[in-house]
Design an enzyme around this catalytic site. Sequence first.
Site, PDB file in Angstrom:
ATOM      1  N   LEU A 107       0.872  -1.172   0.000  1.00 14.53           N
ATOM      2  CA  LEU A 107       0.000   0.000   0.000  1.00 14.53           C
ATOM      3  C   LEU A 107       0.908   1.220   0.000  1.00 14.53           C
ATOM      4  O   LEU A 107       1.925   1.226   0.706  1.00 14.53           O
ATOM      5  CB  LEU A 107      -0.912   0.018   1.235  1.00 14.53           C
ATOM      6  CG  LEU A 107      -1.955  -1.100   1.352  1.00 14.53           C
ATOM      7  CD1 LEU A 107      -2.680  -1.000   2.692  1.00 14.53           C
ATOM      8  CD2 LEU A 107      -2.952  -1.059   0.211  1.00 14.53           C
ATOM      9  N   ASP A 108       0.558   2.250  -0.760  1.00 12.86           N
ATOM     10  CA  ASP A 108       1.447   3.415  -0.799  1.00 12.86           C
ATOM     11  C   ASP A 108       1.383   4.186   0.510  1.00 12.86           C
ATOM     12  O   ASP A 108       0.529   3.938   1.361  1.00 12.86           O
ATOM     13  CB  ASP A 108       1.152   4.309  -2.013  1.00 12.86           C
ATOM     14  CG  ASP A 108      -0.191   5.013  -1.937  1.00 12.86           C
ATOM     15  OD1 ASP A 108      -0.512   5.582  -0.879  1.00 12.86           O
ATOM     16  OD2 ASP A 108      -0.929   5.013  -2.941  1.00 12.86           O
ATOM     17  N   ILE A 109       2.291   5.129   0.668  1.00 16.38           N
ATOM     18  CA  ILE A 109       2.462   5.807   1.960  1.00 16.38           C
ATOM     19  C   ILE A 109       1.209   6.537   2.421  1.00 16.38           C
ATOM     20  O   ILE A 109       0.944   6.654   3.624  1.00 16.38           O
ATOM     21  CB  ILE A 109       3.673   6.779   1.888  1.00 16.38           C
ATOM     22  CG1 ILE A 109       4.031   7.300   3.284  1.00 16.38           C
ATOM     23  CG2 ILE A 109       3.396   7.915   0.907  1.00 16.38           C
ATOM     24  CD1 ILE A 109       5.340   8.061   3.336  1.00 16.38           C
ATOM     25  N   ASN A 110       0.382   7.009   1.489  1.00 15.76           N
ATOM     26  CA  ASN A 110      -0.823   7.755   1.853  1.00 15.76           C
ATOM     27  C   ASN A 110      -2.074   6.899   1.905  1.00 15.76           C
ATOM     28  O   ASN A 110      -3.178   7.418   2.056  1.00 15.76           O
ATOM     29  CB  ASN A 110      -1.037   8.911   0.863  1.00 15.76           C
ATOM     30  CG  ASN A 110       0.033   9.972   1.012  1.00 15.76           C
ATOM     31  OD1 ASN A 110       0.438  10.310   2.123  1.00 15.76           O
ATOM     32  ND2 ASN A 110       0.509  10.498  -0.113  1.00 15.76           N
ATOM     33  N   THR A 111      -1.923   5.578   1.757  1.00 20.62           N
ATOM     34  CA  THR A 111      -3.059   4.663   1.827  1.00 20.62           C
ATOM     35  C   THR A 111      -2.998   3.884   3.125  1.00 20.62           C
ATOM     36  O   THR A 111      -1.925   3.419   3.529  1.00 20.62           O
ATOM     37  CB  THR A 111      -3.048   3.695   0.631  1.00 20.62           C
ATOM     38  OG1 THR A 111      -3.132   4.445  -0.583  1.00 20.62           O
ATOM     39  CG2 THR A 111      -4.223   2.732   0.693  1.00 20.62           C
TER      40      THR A 111
END
Length: 288
Positions: A107-111
């Site tokens: 999952l990306d850093i903002n998810t």
Amino acid sequence: MSEKLQKVLARAGHGSRREMEAWIAAGRVSIDGEIAKLGDRIEADAKVRIDGRSVSVKSEEDLVCRVIAYHKPEGEICSRKDPEGRPTVFDRLPRTRDSRWVAVGRLDINTSGLLLFTSDGELANRLMHPSHEVEREYAVRTFGEVSDAVIQRLRNGVTLEDGPAHFDKVKPAGGEGMNKWWHVSLAEGRNREVRRLWESQEVQVSRLIRIRYGMIELPKTLPRGGWVELPIEQVNYLRKLAGLEEETRTLMGTDKHSVARSKVKSAKIRRAVRKHKTTAGKTPRQRT
């Protein structure tokens, strides 16, 4: 019975088979003091080292497949170490013996939301392979006007820079004014695919939470930064998806002391969450 070296190392959680093959080719792995070669097979009593460090080579029969569900907060990255010193999803996980946790996807850093980890590298490798299309569901908060035509295009498919993509389902989930919530699902795991689909329609995503992976849902009582071990029924559901044999053993408590163990585990989760609150607060986070 002997097994291929890369298979044994992947199963023990050191990485995917492809990564292990690359390590072997680079001369980073040795067997009984000799540099390993691609194609080497080993027995259970072999002494294996990676970069000079002794590693476990348990047989398939000795390894208990474990899976944990982690509630990833925004601001954590899906790497074991970060040169910038940012917190990673591995920082709060429980310790394991003779194996390592392997993330099933990223999952990306903002998810935020559901991220699965397993002690069985082969299971993780198979679940991440494109041939195993496991449905993922996300809760998405958008900012901006979203017309019926936009939703229809997202369902029918749009062309992204890496090829066509679409949501299998798009359902409204509340919200007010320009801020709307949606539940979307898709069976691919391309980089930032959910965000890019919305952005292709000039719709801004202000919050993104993964809430389901296949039939595994993010537990509603699990706090951000917390983890919980999955029961053997859910472990075997994932193994069936991956085409692997059922696991017959579990390390979860099933006797009269299981309640006490559950309380201890809950306390560990709360301590882990508190321990990282200060660190997490120092990293860039998407605020709601």
